[in-house]
Design a protein around this motif. Structure first.
Motif, PDB file in Angstrom:
ATOM      1  N   MET A  53       0.815  -1.212   0.000  1.00  0.00           N
ATOM      2  CA  MET A  53       0.000   0.000   0.000  1.00  0.00           C
ATOM      3  C   MET A  53       0.853   1.268   0.000  1.00  0.00           C
ATOM      4  O   MET A  53       0.431   2.294  -0.525  1.00  0.00           O
ATOM      5  CB  MET A  53      -0.905   0.058   1.231  1.00  0.00           C
ATOM      6  CG  MET A  53      -1.837  -1.106   1.404  1.00  0.00           C
ATOM      7  SD  MET A  53      -2.886  -1.385  -0.010  1.00  0.00           S
ATOM      8  CE  MET A  53      -2.520  -3.101  -0.279  1.00  0.00           C
ATOM      9  N   THR A  54       2.042   1.200   0.576  1.00  0.00           N
ATOM     10  CA  THR A  54       2.838   2.415   0.770  1.00  0.00           C
ATOM     11  C   THR A  54       4.034   2.528  -0.168  1.00  0.00           C
ATOM     12  O   THR A  54       4.658   3.585  -0.209  1.00  0.00           O
ATOM     13  CB  THR A  54       3.333   2.504   2.225  1.00  0.00           C
ATOM     14  OG1 THR A  54       4.110   1.343   2.526  1.00  0.00           O
ATOM     15  CG2 THR A  54       2.161   2.623   3.190  1.00  0.00           C
ATOM     16  N   ARG A  55       4.335   1.489  -0.907  1.00  0.00           N
ATOM     17  CA  ARG A  55       5.437   1.584  -1.870  1.00  0.00           C
ATOM     18  C   ARG A  55       5.041   2.553  -2.978  1.00  0.00           C
ATOM     19  O   ARG A  55       3.925   2.508  -3.486  1.00  0.00           O
ATOM     20  CB  ARG A  55       5.756   0.217  -2.454  1.00  0.00           C
ATOM     21  CG  ARG A  55       6.386  -0.703  -1.420  1.00  0.00           C
ATOM     22  CD  ARG A  55       6.569  -2.105  -1.920  1.00  0.00           C
ATOM     23  NE  ARG A  55       7.441  -2.166  -3.080  1.00  0.00           N
ATOM     24  CZ  ARG A  55       7.494  -3.209  -3.900  1.00  0.00           C
ATOM     25  NH1 ARG A  55       6.725  -4.257  -3.692  1.00  0.00           N
ATOM     26  NH2 ARG A  55       8.303  -3.199  -4.932  1.00  0.00           N
ATOM     27  N   THR A  56       5.972   3.436  -3.333  1.00  0.00           N
ATOM     28  CA  THR A  56       5.677   4.400  -4.391  1.00  0.00           C
ATOM     29  C   THR A  56       5.587   3.674  -5.732  1.00  0.00           C
ATOM     30  O   THR A  56       6.093   2.556  -5.886  1.00  0.00           O
ATOM     31  CB  THR A  56       6.762   5.491  -4.480  1.00  0.00           C
ATOM     32  OG1 THR A  56       7.995   4.888  -4.887  1.00  0.00           O
ATOM     33  CG2 THR A  56       6.918   6.229  -3.158  1.00  0.00           C
ATOM     34  N   PHE A  57       4.962   4.329  -6.683  1.00  0.00           N
ATOM     35  CA  PHE A  57       4.875   3.742  -8.017  1.00  0.00           C
ATOM     36  C   PHE A  57       6.269   3.521  -8.596  1.00  0.00           C
ATOM     37  O   PHE A  57       6.504   2.535  -9.285  1.00  0.00           O
ATOM     38  CB  PHE A  57       4.034   4.615  -8.946  1.00  0.00           C
ATOM     39  CG  PHE A  57       2.589   4.656  -8.557  1.00  0.00           C
ATOM     40  CD1 PHE A  57       1.845   3.491  -8.444  1.00  0.00           C
ATOM     41  CD2 PHE A  57       1.958   5.847  -8.288  1.00  0.00           C
ATOM     42  CE1 PHE A  57       0.506   3.509  -8.080  1.00  0.00           C
ATOM     43  CE2 PHE A  57       0.626   5.889  -7.929  1.00  0.00           C
ATOM     44  CZ  PHE A  57      -0.100   4.722  -7.826  1.00  0.00           C
ATOM     45  N   LYS A  58       7.186   4.427  -8.297  1.00  0.00           N
ATOM     46  CA  LYS A  58       8.567   4.267  -8.764  1.00  0.00           C
ATOM     47  C   LYS A  58       9.180   3.008  -8.160  1.00  0.00           C
ATOM     48  O   LYS A  58       9.863   2.254  -8.853  1.00  0.00           O
ATOM     49  CB  LYS A  58       9.397   5.502  -8.395  1.00  0.00           C
ATOM     50  CG  LYS A  58      10.778   5.486  -8.973  1.00  0.00           C
ATOM     51  CD  LYS A  58      11.512   6.779  -8.699  1.00  0.00           C
ATOM     52  CE  LYS A  58      12.868   6.746  -9.374  1.00  0.00           C
ATOM     53  NZ  LYS A  58      13.595   7.991  -9.196  1.00  0.00           N
ATOM     54  N   GLU A  59       8.915   2.767  -6.870  1.00  0.00           N
ATOM     55  CA  GLU A  59       9.414   1.551  -6.224  1.00  0.00           C
ATOM     56  C   GLU A  59       8.796   0.292  -6.838  1.00  0.00           C
ATOM     57  O   GLU A  59       9.415  -0.770  -6.830  1.00  0.00           O
ATOM     58  CB  GLU A  59       9.131   1.578  -4.724  1.00  0.00           C
ATOM     59  CG  GLU A  59       9.947   2.592  -3.961  1.00  0.00           C
ATOM     60  CD  GLU A  59       9.514   2.738  -2.513  1.00  0.00           C
ATOM     61  OE1 GLU A  59      10.385   3.059  -1.695  1.00  0.00           O
ATOM     62  OE2 GLU A  59       8.325   2.535  -2.190  1.00  0.00           O
ATOM     63  N   LEU A  60       7.593   0.422  -7.356  1.00  0.00           N
ATOM     64  CA  LEU A  60       6.932  -0.699  -8.038  1.00  0.00           C
ATOM     65  C   LEU A  60       7.433  -0.872  -9.465  1.00  0.00           C
ATOM     66  O   LEU A  60       7.042  -1.815 -10.153  1.00  0.00           O
ATOM     67  CB  LEU A  60       5.412  -0.499  -8.039  1.00  0.00           C
ATOM     68  CG  LEU A  60       4.715  -0.587  -6.690  1.00  0.00           C
ATOM     69  CD1 LEU A  60       3.262  -0.156  -6.806  1.00  0.00           C
ATOM     70  CD2 LEU A  60       4.819  -1.991  -6.116  1.00  0.00           C
ATOM     71  N   GLY A  61       8.291   0.055  -9.923  1.00  0.00           N
ATOM     72  CA  GLY A  61       8.862  -0.033 -11.267  1.00  0.00           C
ATOM     73  C   GLY A  61       8.010   0.576 -12.357  1.00  0.00           C
ATOM     74  O   GLY A  61       8.191   0.275 -13.540  1.00  0.00           O
ATOM     75  N   LEU A  62       7.082   1.466 -11.986  1.00  0.00           N
ATOM     76  CA  LEU A  62       6.192   2.073 -12.972  1.00  0.00           C
ATOM     77  C   LEU A  62       6.708   3.422 -13.436  1.00  0.00           C
ATOM     78  O   LEU A  62       7.180   4.227 -12.631  1.00  0.00           O
ATOM     79  CB  LEU A  62       4.793   2.239 -12.372  1.00  0.00           C
ATOM     80  CG  LEU A  62       4.153   0.972 -11.802  1.00  0.00           C
ATOM     81  CD1 LEU A  62       2.800   1.297 -11.217  1.00  0.00           C
ATOM     82  CD2 LEU A  62       4.049  -0.091 -12.857  1.00  0.00           C
ATOM     83  N   ASP A  63       6.609   3.651 -14.727  1.00  0.00           N
ATOM     84  CA  ASP A  63       6.962   4.964 -15.268  1.00  0.00           C
ATOM     85  C   ASP A  63       5.684   5.732 -15.577  1.00  0.00           C
ATOM     86  O   ASP A  63       4.577   5.249 -15.339  1.00  0.00           O
ATOM     87  CB  ASP A  63       7.869   4.836 -16.495  1.00  0.00           C
ATOM     88  CG  ASP A  63       7.228   4.096 -17.667  1.00  0.00           C
ATOM     89  OD1 ASP A  63       5.976   4.014 -17.733  1.00  0.00           O
ATOM     90  OD2 ASP A  63       7.971   3.608 -18.525  1.00  0.00           O
TER      91      ASP A  63
END
Length: 76
Positions: free
Chosen positions: A28-38
């Motif tokens: 829930m708290t991982r940023t989109f960047k941390e999830l690998g999303l551009d």
């Protein structure tokens, strides 16, 4: 469909290999960047999520959405 199902379906339909586990707080708290999303991934994800939920989020709100918790708050 609940919000987690909508989120995971939107990721799948946008061809993004991310699955959110509603039981995992870290998801829930991982940023989109941390999830690998551009930015293109996010654009496609929000298009799919808008279609699934019938709710359109103004582009001005996109900068405020940093993680899945923010998505849940806006789309609930």
């Amino acid at each position: 469909m609940n919000i987690f199902e909508n989120i995971n379906t939107a990721f799948s339909q946008a061809n993004i290999d991310v699955v959110i586990d509603s039981e995992q707080q870290k998801d829930m708290t991982r940023t989109f960047k941390e999830l690998g999303l551009d930015s293109l991934d996010l654009f496609n994800f929000f298009l799919e999520l808008d279609a699934l939920t019938g709710k359109q989020i103004p582009e001005s709100e996109f900068d405020k959405i940093k993680n899945i918790s923010d998505v849940i708050e806006i789309y609930k």
